[in-house]
Design an enzyme around this catalytic site. Sequence first.
Site, mmCIF file in Angstrom:
data_model
loop_
_atom_site.group_PDB
_atom_site.id
_atom_site.type_symbol
_atom_site.label_atom_id
_atom_site.label_comp_id
_atom_site.label_asym_id
_atom_site.label_seq_id
_atom_site.Cartn_x
_atom_site.Cartn_y
_atom_site.Cartn_z
ATOM 1 C CG HIS A 1 -9.347 -12.607 -43.474
ATOM 2 N ND1 HIS A 1 -10.433 -13.431 -43.657
ATOM 3 C CD2 HIS A 1 -8.253 -13.410 -43.499
ATOM 4 C CE1 HIS A 1 -10.014 -14.681 -43.821
ATOM 5 N NE2 HIS A 1 -8.697 -14.697 -43.719
ATOM 6 N NE ARG B 1 -8.891 8.854 -20.383
ATOM 7 C CZ ARG B 1 -8.127 9.881 -20.751
ATOM 8 N NH1 ARG B 1 -8.305 10.462 -21.905
ATOM 9 N NH2 ARG B 1 -7.155 10.300 -19.963
ATOM 10 C CG ASN C 1 -2.468 -21.031 -32.802
ATOM 11 O OD1 ASN C 1 -1.635 -20.194 -33.157
ATOM 12 N ND2 ASN C 1 -2.999 -21.899 -33.638
ATOM 13 C CG MET D 1 -10.795 -14.323 -37.915
ATOM 14 S SD MET D 1 -9.654 -13.552 -39.083
ATOM 15 C CE MET D 1 -8.826 -14.993 -39.754
ATOM 16 N NE ARG E 1 7.796 22.787 -42.047
ATOM 17 C CZ ARG E 1 8.680 23.243 -42.913
ATOM 18 N NH1 ARG E 1 9.970 23.242 -42.584
ATOM 19 N NH2 ARG E 1 8.309 23.700 -44.092
ATOM 20 C CG ASP F 1 5.296 10.700 -17.815
ATOM 21 O OD1 ASP F 1 4.995 10.872 -19.003
ATOM 22 O OD2 ASP F 1 5.289 11.601 -16.965
ATOM 23 N N GLY G 1 7.531 13.123 -20.813
ATOM 24 C CA GLY G 1 8.549 12.395 -20.078
ATOM 25 C C GLY G 1 9.521 13.359 -19.441
ATOM 26 N NE ARG G 2 7.331 17.984 -15.999
ATOM 27 C CZ ARG G 2 6.265 18.037 -15.194
ATOM 28 N NH1 ARG G 2 6.423 18.123 -13.892
ATOM 29 N NH2 ARG G 2 5.040 18.005 -15.694
ATOM 30 C CD GLU H 1 -11.937 -18.808 -37.106
ATOM 31 O OE1 GLU H 1 -12.506 -18.434 -38.142
ATOM 32 O OE2 GLU H 1 -10.701 -18.844 -36.991
#
Length: 703
Positions: free
Chosen positions: A580, A55, A451, A492, A224, A98, A141-142, A548
Amino acid sequence: TMASHTTAALGGLEQLRMCGAGAGRALAVLTSGGDAQGQHEQWRGGTGERPPGARSRARRAQPSRRGGTRWDEGRRIPESVAQTYSHLNIVGLVGSIDNDFCGTDMTIGTDSALHRIMEVIDAITTTAQSHQRTFVLEVMGRHCGYLALVSALASGADWLFIPESPPEDGWENFMCERLGETRSRGSRLNIIIIAEGAIDRHGKPITSTYVKDLVVQRLGFDTRVTVLGHVQRGGTPSAFDRVLSSKMGMEAVMALLEATPDTPACVVSLSGNQNVRLPLMECVQVTKDVQKAMDEKRFDEAIQLRGRLGLRLPVSAFVQSNFSVAILNVGAPAAGMNAAVRSAVRTGISQGHKVYIIHDGFEGLAKGQVRPCGGLDLWPPMAGEVSAPRTLPKTCLEKIVENVRAYNIQALLVIGGFEAYEGVLQLVEARSQYEELCFVMCVIPATISNNVPGTDFSLGSDTAVNAAMESCDRIKQSASGTKRRVFIVETMGGYCGYLSTVTGIAVGADAAYVFEDPFTIHDLKANVEHLTDKMKTDIQRGLVLRNEKSHEHYTTEFLYNLYSSEGRGIFDCRTNVLGHLQQGGAPTPFDRNYGTKLGVKAMLWMSDKLRQSYRKGRVFANSADSACVIGLRKKTVAFSPVTELQKVTDFEHRMPQEQWWLDLRLMLKMLANYQISLTEYVPGKMEHVTRLQPWSEVKENED
């Protein structure tokens, strides 16, 4: 921001390549403002330093009393030094969760912030359904509503508040009416997403607490409030942010090394899938103009200045069209399929079409497994994706034609991988035999292998890359704990090496073997020697990815035996086949949003084609452009006729003949500390910020 000072100007990239890749130049890297996930990958892309996943943190520069910013406790630069270093080339990279900087489609950190938001929404959804609750989610997002807007699209939210588009007066009545309708249809939850800077038409703040109290008082719903806050800034950077920042970091250094004393400051931006360079001051000015327009309550202009992400589609009154449209999935599941189906169905219904859902792909169409869809019983965008058999139409053409005739299907939307593309191509080729197949067809590519010709990104590929990246992060952690260990990881993708290459960049792999970039035993020997030298450094671990089907003989087991034998006494080796797990998991915000966009655009395109090909009471579409693949190609979403794509398709290996992502392999090798040649690098071009026509003027011109 990246900057360089030079004592001698170099003209152009060709001179740069001839003069030793910028020898004698000094580069400085500066970060400022709030942290954003992926900023360390930007450093790494420009300097080759710092491992992925780290970071970045910076402090905003403090203004000094003498003007400008503090420089060594207020000391001024001596005149002699100023003359010696008379110019400073500057290239900017935007790191902001943002996504509030005009000129780029995405800023570094935005995608990771969306990951945090969607993780919370997915967790909240289960408890909301259990208790039949309404949740009001406040996101950052002010001054920019991008996070709220994309989160609402990706989660299927019931209501949205963003600062650029305040609701009309009386919105309280409309919102409560909407929430009441969804509950009356049997929904057990409501989601309202609000940006922290949301306001009404008069500039008065709309708070999450006010919205909650409104719902409780008017509807009596158990409600909530969840304020995500700085949770959105934390966590591991997403694969998209790691790759984006690495690409931008490398592009920024190339821009600096190409620069002359007369080169204006620029910012490296993302336009679609292309890196471009834009004049820094133009971008800054447009960004300031957005805020000025919002302050002056010119909200339509603010949306227009945000760029194409802020465009709104005109809403027409519901009119029954009498057209019949069918939607089917083909092949293995891919994240984002449900989002595409959901948006396509609802757009089709809003256009007045009769929409059918076909189960079990082309095989289901042959068996008549067709049912009308009202749009209210669709899967949410985050639900498990629905797969279908890989059966191709040529095995049951006559039965397919019978059911096309029986249900009067006039347009077909196929969502799937290479089988979907190949199946539509077979239907087009059969038009000469069966007139009933002269209807409109569109393919939305959806496969983790990425692909399918005609698109840079398939639905599901971003989710698959993130799944592989998270697994490799854990594997690297294990390798760090044991020391002197190399992991060989198989991904894969069939013959297509997209997953291996992009995952390799995201996790800092030492090598990634793919079919499209042939390798020999000498290349393998060089990779082993490279890892041997690496074990003498502080980073005593290795990670090698293998697609693969990258090589018939150099299998994962062969690589394990080779590395184990050649590295004996220096490092040991382990293998891991991801399998998978790359197809599972919740869709990423990118795939949910991308699927939603493609579903809407595909249905609108088919609606236009239906109206154009309607003659004498029936639809007759047999032109090449009546059967297309939709996808993001470089800078725009485009529709490519399948008959044209057929010419550039490698059917033996099930992939396009040319792959855009092969250009990323140069960066993969550079980040792994291999010597590379800059002659292969394709630099971005300097462009200018485009201002779109205001929405109010668009409406006036239409009238």
